[in-house]
Scaffold this motif. Structure first.
Motif, PDB file in Angstrom:
ATOM      1  N   LEU A  19       0.825  -1.211   0.000  1.00 23.56           N
ATOM      2  CA  LEU A  19       0.000   0.000   0.000  1.00 23.56           C
ATOM      3  C   LEU A  19       0.859   1.260   0.000  1.00 23.56           C
ATOM      4  O   LEU A  19       0.518   2.262  -0.634  1.00 23.56           O
ATOM      5  CB  LEU A  19      -0.934  -0.009   1.208  1.00 23.56           C
ATOM      6  CG  LEU A  19      -2.154  -0.936   1.100  1.00 23.56           C
ATOM      7  CD1 LEU A  19      -2.838  -1.084   2.450  1.00 23.56           C
ATOM      8  CD2 LEU A  19      -3.136  -0.410   0.058  1.00 23.56           C
ATOM      9  N   ILE A  20       1.987   1.231   0.705  1.00 19.84           N
ATOM     10  CA  ILE A  20       2.901   2.381   0.687  1.00 19.84           C
ATOM     11  C   ILE A  20       3.452   2.589  -0.718  1.00 19.84           C
ATOM     12  O   ILE A  20       3.531   3.704  -1.229  1.00 19.84           O
ATOM     13  CB  ILE A  20       4.045   2.180   1.696  1.00 19.84           C
ATOM     14  CG1 ILE A  20       3.518   2.309   3.124  1.00 19.84           C
ATOM     15  CG2 ILE A  20       5.170   3.195   1.457  1.00 19.84           C
ATOM     16  CD1 ILE A  20       4.562   2.067   4.190  1.00 19.84           C
ATOM     17  N   LYS A  21       3.804   1.497  -1.369  1.00 15.54           N
ATOM     18  CA  LYS A  21       4.427   1.591  -2.689  1.00 15.54           C
ATOM     19  C   LYS A  21       3.433   1.993  -3.769  1.00 15.54           C
ATOM     20  O   LYS A  21       3.739   2.824  -4.631  1.00 15.54           O
ATOM     21  CB  LYS A  21       5.077   0.257  -3.042  1.00 15.54           C
ATOM     22  CG  LYS A  21       5.824   0.260  -4.369  1.00 15.54           C
ATOM     23  CD  LYS A  21       6.570  -1.048  -4.581  1.00 15.54           C
ATOM     24  CE  LYS A  21       7.369  -1.025  -5.882  1.00 15.54           C
ATOM     25  NZ  LYS A  21       8.121  -2.283  -6.090  1.00 15.54           N
ATOM     26  N   PHE A  22       2.212   1.436  -3.732  1.00 14.22           N
ATOM     27  CA  PHE A  22       1.275   1.618  -4.842  1.00 14.22           C
ATOM     28  C   PHE A  22       0.150   2.609  -4.552  1.00 14.22           C
ATOM     29  O   PHE A  22      -0.662   2.895  -5.427  1.00 14.22           O
ATOM     30  CB  PHE A  22       0.698   0.263  -5.252  1.00 14.22           C
ATOM     31  CG  PHE A  22       1.738  -0.676  -5.786  1.00 14.22           C
ATOM     32  CD1 PHE A  22       2.248  -0.515  -7.062  1.00 14.22           C
ATOM     33  CD2 PHE A  22       2.238  -1.700  -4.997  1.00 14.22           C
ATOM     34  CE1 PHE A  22       3.222  -1.368  -7.549  1.00 14.22           C
ATOM     35  CE2 PHE A  22       3.212  -2.562  -5.478  1.00 14.22           C
ATOM     36  CZ  PHE A  22       3.710  -2.394  -6.763  1.00 14.22           C
ATOM     37  N   LYS A  23       0.075   3.123  -3.323  1.00 14.03           N
ATOM     38  CA  LYS A  23      -0.783   4.256  -2.943  1.00 14.03           C
ATOM     39  C   LYS A  23      -2.272   3.943  -2.825  1.00 14.03           C
ATOM     40  O   LYS A  23      -2.963   4.585  -2.045  1.00 14.03           O
ATOM     41  CB  LYS A  23      -0.615   5.430  -3.930  1.00 14.03           C
ATOM     42  CG  LYS A  23       0.819   5.820  -4.235  1.00 14.03           C
ATOM     43  CD  LYS A  23       1.562   6.310  -3.027  1.00 14.03           C
ATOM     44  CE  LYS A  23       2.959   6.795  -3.399  1.00 14.03           C
ATOM     45  NZ  LYS A  23       3.777   7.110  -2.233  1.00 14.03           N
ATOM     46  N   THR A  24      -2.818   3.011  -3.605  1.00 14.09           N
ATOM     47  CA  THR A  24      -4.251   2.730  -3.565  1.00 14.09           C
ATOM     48  C   THR A  24      -4.491   1.249  -3.310  1.00 14.09           C
ATOM     49  O   THR A  24      -3.644   0.401  -3.618  1.00 14.09           O
ATOM     50  CB  THR A  24      -4.941   3.118  -4.886  1.00 14.09           C
ATOM     51  OG1 THR A  24      -4.463   2.265  -5.938  1.00 14.09           O
ATOM     52  CG2 THR A  24      -4.662   4.575  -5.240  1.00 14.09           C
ATOM     53  N   THR A  25      -5.681   0.933  -2.781  1.00 10.80           N
ATOM     54  CA  THR A  25      -6.011  -0.469  -2.521  1.00 10.80           C
ATOM     55  C   THR A  25      -6.119  -1.252  -3.828  1.00 10.80           C
ATOM     56  O   THR A  25      -5.759  -2.429  -3.879  1.00 10.80           O
ATOM     57  CB  THR A  25      -7.334  -0.573  -1.742  1.00 10.80           C
ATOM     58  OG1 THR A  25      -8.360   0.138  -2.452  1.00 10.80           O
ATOM     59  CG2 THR A  25      -7.191   0.014  -0.350  1.00 10.80           C
ATOM     60  N   LYS A  26      -6.593  -0.614  -4.895  1.00  6.60           N
ATOM     61  CA  LYS A  26      -6.727  -1.315  -6.176  1.00  6.60           C
ATOM     62  C   LYS A  26      -5.366  -1.707  -6.732  1.00  6.60           C
ATOM     63  O   LYS A  26      -5.147  -2.848  -7.158  1.00  6.60           O
ATOM     64  CB  LYS A  26      -7.467  -0.448  -7.193  1.00  6.60           C
ATOM     65  CG  LYS A  26      -7.710  -1.154  -8.528  1.00  6.60           C
ATOM     66  CD  LYS A  26      -8.450  -0.265  -9.510  1.00  6.60           C
ATOM     67  CE  LYS A  26      -8.792  -1.042 -10.787  1.00  6.60           C
ATOM     68  NZ  LYS A  26      -7.626  -1.679 -11.411  1.00  6.60           N
ATOM     69  N   ALA A  27      -4.420  -0.746  -6.738  1.00  5.49           N
ATOM     70  CA  ALA A  27      -3.086  -1.039  -7.271  1.00  5.49           C
ATOM     71  C   ALA A  27      -2.375  -2.089  -6.421  1.00  5.49           C
ATOM     72  O   ALA A  27      -1.700  -2.982  -6.944  1.00  5.49           O
ATOM     73  CB  ALA A  27      -2.259   0.243  -7.339  1.00  5.49           C
ATOM     74  N   ALA A  28      -2.522  -1.990  -5.097  1.00 10.05           N
ATOM     75  CA  ALA A  28      -1.904  -2.983  -4.215  1.00 10.05           C
ATOM     76  C   ALA A  28      -2.526  -4.357  -4.438  1.00 10.05           C
ATOM     77  O   ALA A  28      -1.828  -5.381  -4.437  1.00 10.05           O
ATOM     78  CB  ALA A  28      -2.059  -2.555  -2.756  1.00 10.05           C
ATOM     79  N   ALA A  29      -3.847  -4.394  -4.637  1.00  8.38           N
ATOM     80  CA  ALA A  29      -4.533  -5.666  -4.883  1.00  8.38           C
ATOM     81  C   ALA A  29      -4.027  -6.319  -6.164  1.00  8.38           C
ATOM     82  O   ALA A  29      -3.778  -7.531  -6.210  1.00  8.38           O
ATOM     83  CB  ALA A  29      -6.043  -5.425  -4.964  1.00  8.38           C
ATOM     84  N   GLN A  31      -1.117  -5.954  -7.543  1.00  7.58           N
ATOM     85  CA  GLN A  31       0.245  -6.415  -7.335  1.00  7.58           C
ATOM     86  C   GLN A  31       0.290  -7.697  -6.508  1.00  7.58           C
ATOM     87  O   GLN A  31       1.094  -8.596  -6.770  1.00  7.58           O
ATOM     88  CB  GLN A  31       1.059  -5.314  -6.635  1.00  7.58           C
ATOM     89  CG  GLN A  31       2.480  -5.697  -6.269  1.00  7.58           C
ATOM     90  CD  GLN A  31       3.363  -5.931  -7.485  1.00  7.58           C
ATOM     91  OE1 GLN A  31       3.049  -5.466  -8.579  1.00  7.58           O
ATOM     92  NE2 GLN A  31       4.459  -6.654  -7.304  1.00  7.58           N
ATOM     93  N   LEU A  32      -0.583  -7.794  -5.517  1.00  2.46           N
ATOM     94  CA  LEU A  32      -0.572  -8.938  -4.603  1.00  2.46           C
ATOM     95  C   LEU A  32      -1.419 -10.104  -5.094  1.00  2.46           C
ATOM     96  O   LEU A  32      -1.427 -11.170  -4.467  1.00  2.46           O
ATOM     97  CB  LEU A  32      -1.067  -8.495  -3.220  1.00  2.46           C
ATOM     98  CG  LEU A  32      -0.194  -7.455  -2.493  1.00  2.46           C
ATOM     99  CD1 LEU A  32      -0.901  -6.955  -1.246  1.00  2.46           C
ATOM    100  CD2 LEU A  32       1.166  -8.043  -2.144  1.00  2.46           C
TER     101      LEU A  32
END
Length: 307
Positions: A19-29, A31-32
């Motif tokens: 979340l720190i790296k990608f800023k949003t829950t969508k982008a983090a989701a 990636q993960l």
């Protein structure tokens, strides 16, 4: 608050770092490999597990709290031994590297030197996913958290010893002004120079009352005639081309922006530091093949500068 770390789900720490790296829950989701709803549920679980909010929602995405930065740094430390072992074992092949390379750059250097860096990096790492970001007040914590790979900064930025920084290039300070300047194109002295309007570029993310140039003038007992102050190198150079103002800068600035010329400093006791630019990464990464190669590419990129 007492927390039993042995019962913690360590994937929550990985989520915080994403979340720190990608800023949003969508982008983090993405990636993960999770759904956005799963990310939100796990974030709520993390807030409860650590007993404090980890992010604050804003108009530009998720803003990490100090605790989130600390936990992300721990996540990097947990995975680092495994990552280092793998990267030390496998030979780095730059022509085949298809991963992401993120470089945090001082704002002025970004404006002045990013075209040069793009050309060099694309040549040496043709398949890499390149990303340039601006260095800011959170960048040191983000470096520890693994949010980017490398940084390019000037001498105004002092970093702790666990960040490996090496010189990339240096240039002497000179006068930058428009071509065929009515005063500087002739023989001129220090007195004439101090009567010209001055353009200032304050160091980003610093709160000193005076810039280095202002302080140098004041040390000589001279009140500078400040015409324009900005954090944009492009705006500063535009002001110079449209006026008789001057700026103390590097020869790279004169080369990169049309309509400008470099003029030599007259004989004076004015003390202006050289412009020195450094590149680096975490000390724990400096000998890994990928980071050693990246640093060599950056040094080669800037090798002609200042010569």
């Amino acid at each position: 608050m007492n927390i039993d770390v042995s019962s913690l789900d360590l994937n929550l720490v990985k989520l915080i770092a994403a979340l720190i790296k990608f800023k949003t829950t969508k982008a983090a989701a993405d990636q993960l490999g999770m759904s956005q709803a799963s990310v939100s549920r796990n974030l709520a679980k993390a807030n409860q597990a650590f007993g404090a909010p980890l992010f604050v929602r804003g108009s530009h995405g998720m803003s990490p709290t100090a605790l989130a930065f600390k936990l992300a740094a721990v996540e990097q430390a947990m995975l680092a031994p495994l990552q280092f072992a793998l990267e030390d074992y496998f030979e780095f092949e730059p022509q085949q590297f298809i991963g992401e390379l993120i470089i945090a750059i001082d704002p002025y250097i970004m404006e002045e030197q990013s075209p040069r860096m793009v050309t060099s990096l694309r040549h040496h790492l043709p398949q890499a996913q390149l990303k340039f970001i601006l260095w800011n007040k959170h960048s040191l914590a983000e470096l520890y958290a693994g949010a980017f790979d490398y940084c390019v900064l000037d001498q105004d930025m002092s970093l702790p010893q666990d960040v490996f920084m090496q010189p990339l290039y240096a240039e002497h300070a000179s006068i930058i002004a428009k071509n065929q300047h009515p005063v500087l194109s002739q023989d001129f002295n220090w007195q004439q120079l101090t009567e010209l309007p001055l353009v200032l570029l304050p160091a980003p993310n610093k709160a000193e009352p005076y810039t280095l140039v202002e302080q140098a003038y004041l040390d000589q007992g001279i009140q500078p005639r400040i015409a324009f102050t900005t954090h944009s190198l492009t705006a500063a150079c535009r002001y110079l081309t449209e006026s008789n103002a001057i700026m103390f800068g590097s020869s790279s600035t004169a080369r990169q922006f049309s309509g400008l010329q470099q003029y030599p400093l007259p004989q004076t006791s004015l003390k202006l530091p050289d412009f020195r630019v450094f590149g680096g990464c975490l000390q724990t990464r400096r000998n890994q093949p990928k980071y050693a190669y990246l640093h060599q590419v950056m040094q080669d990129c800037f090798n002609p500068v200042g010569h």
